[in-house]
Design an enzyme around this catalytic site. Sequence first.
Site, PDB file in Angstrom:
ATOM      1  N   GLY A  96      -6.057   9.886   0.450  1.00 27.22           N
ATOM      2  CA  GLY A  96      -6.056  10.375   1.790  1.00 27.22           C
ATOM      3  C   GLY A  96      -6.862  11.907   1.845  1.00 27.22           C
ATOM      4  O   GLY A  96      -7.102  12.381   0.773  1.00 27.22           O
ATOM      5  N   SER A 128      -9.226   8.819  -3.174  1.00 30.05           N
ATOM      6  CA  SER A 128     -10.089   9.614  -2.917  1.00 30.05           C
ATOM      7  C   SER A 128     -11.657   9.105  -3.831  1.00 30.05           C
ATOM      8  O   SER A 128     -12.148  10.077  -4.533  1.00 30.05           O
ATOM      9  CB  SER A 128      -9.816  10.945  -3.398  1.00 30.05           C
ATOM     10  OG  SER A 128      -8.954  11.550  -2.287  1.00 30.05           O
ATOM     11  N   GLU A 159      -3.426   2.912  -7.102  1.00 25.46           N
ATOM     12  CA  GLU A 159      -3.718   4.263  -6.310  1.00 25.46           C
ATOM     13  C   GLU A 159      -2.520   4.970  -6.361  1.00 25.46           C
ATOM     14  O   GLU A 159      -1.588   4.847  -5.913  1.00 25.46           O
ATOM     15  CB  GLU A 159      -3.803   3.590  -4.777  1.00 25.46           C
ATOM     16  CG  GLU A 159      -4.883   2.530  -4.679  1.00 25.46           C
ATOM     17  CD  GLU A 159      -5.303   2.404  -3.123  1.00 25.46           C
ATOM     18  OE1 GLU A 159      -6.174   2.849  -2.744  1.00 25.46           O
ATOM     19  OE2 GLU A 159      -4.369   1.721  -2.308  1.00 25.46           O
ATOM     20  N   HIS A 187       0.835  -1.151   0.067  1.00 29.59           N
ATOM     21  CA  HIS A 187       0.023  -0.045  -0.268  1.00 29.59           C
ATOM     22  C   HIS A 187       0.971   1.251  -0.098  1.00 29.59           C
ATOM     23  O   HIS A 187       1.783   1.241   0.597  1.00 29.59           O
ATOM     24  CB  HIS A 187      -0.790   0.199   1.322  1.00 29.59           C
ATOM     25  CG  HIS A 187      -1.980   1.233   1.191  1.00 29.59           C
ATOM     26  ND1 HIS A 187      -1.517   2.501   1.899  1.00 29.59           N
ATOM     27  CD2 HIS A 187      -3.142   1.404   0.698  1.00 29.59           C
ATOM     28  CE1 HIS A 187      -2.729   3.210   1.479  1.00 29.59           C
ATOM     29  NE2 HIS A 187      -3.562   2.569   0.906  1.00 29.59           N
TER      30      HIS A 187
HETATM   31  P1  13P Z   1      -8.921   7.287   0.478  1.00 27.01           P
HETATM   32  O1  13P Z   1     -10.282   6.640  -0.373  1.00 27.01           O
HETATM   33  O2  13P Z   1      -9.359   7.821   1.873  1.00 27.01           O
HETATM   34  O3  13P Z   1      -8.527   8.196  -0.536  1.00 27.01           O
HETATM   35  O4  13P Z   1      -7.779   6.002   0.679  1.00 27.01           O
HETATM   36  C1  13P Z   1      -7.774   5.134  -0.382  1.00 27.01           C
HETATM   37  C2  13P Z   1      -6.731   4.300   0.142  1.00 27.01           C
HETATM   38  O5  13P Z   1      -5.727   4.292   0.669  1.00 27.01           O
HETATM   39  C3  13P Z   1      -7.136   2.695  -0.183  1.00 27.01           C
HETATM   40  O6  13P Z   1      -6.283   1.900   0.150  1.00 27.01           O
END
Ligand code: 13P
Length: 258
Positions: free
Chosen positions: A175, A215, A169, A97
């Site tokens: 975040g 997000s 991601e 991650h």
């Molecule tokens: P957010 O959707 O809060 O941006 O986080 C995504 C994430 O890190 C999923 O692993």
Amino acid sequence: MKKYYFGSNLKMYKTIRETTAYLTSLAELTNDIGREKIELFIIPSYTSLEQASASVDHGLIRLGAQNMCWEEQGQFTGEISPLMLQETEMDLVMIGHSERRHVFGERDEEENRKVKCALDHGLTALLCIGETAEDKQYGVGPEVLRMQLKKGFHEIDSASVGKLWVAYEPVWSIGVNGTPATAEYAEKMHGEIKKCLEEMFGEKSREIPVLYGGSVNPDNGEELIVQPSIDGLFVGRAAWQADRFNELIRNAMKAVGL
Ligand code: 13P
């Protein structure tokens, strides 16, 4: 029929009690959705795994861990072994991650060892990849993704593709300070990822779902999920209330005609 994937990483949120309440509620709310159409998965904190596992029907919600060591046992203070995850009957494990890579300094070589170890222990490996804002600025996003895939899945046999998932991601999208990728940008990068996976695993690569994360929210979930190369949504904040996640899933399903 294409199957869609919806999942959430709970990060370092929710106590054991909060996690089980969340899972119970999510299972109830989504109970009527045929699991031949969707795969729903949740990735809670380590301390919640045992009770989470006992409290939920894994046929409704698959469960995963947020990280794992590449060894079964040893002098690895603070790490969790694949045997410990097997003991809690985990279905999958998330590897690499963005926060593991960028806050805790994990490298592709380590992710590769973890992927191999996960497969050796019958766990589905969800490899997370993504370029930084700087990579994007220099126009090397596709190269970075390729590198993460080629190293992360180094020496993985195409016979294992059924146990590989990928989450794209972009680091800059994740975040509270993240900006979601546009659907157009995400689709372009998913296309690059799928091209690379095909080079690595041939036709069988089509079995590997590639999920978008960063997000995802009720406003952009639908335009993302309708993109042909996006197989699912990997959600953080917008999924941490069961009713909101249920709504997001249902809207996404409607958007793709399910
Ligand atoms: P957010 O959707 O809060 O941006 O986080 C995504 C994430 O890190 C999923 O692993």
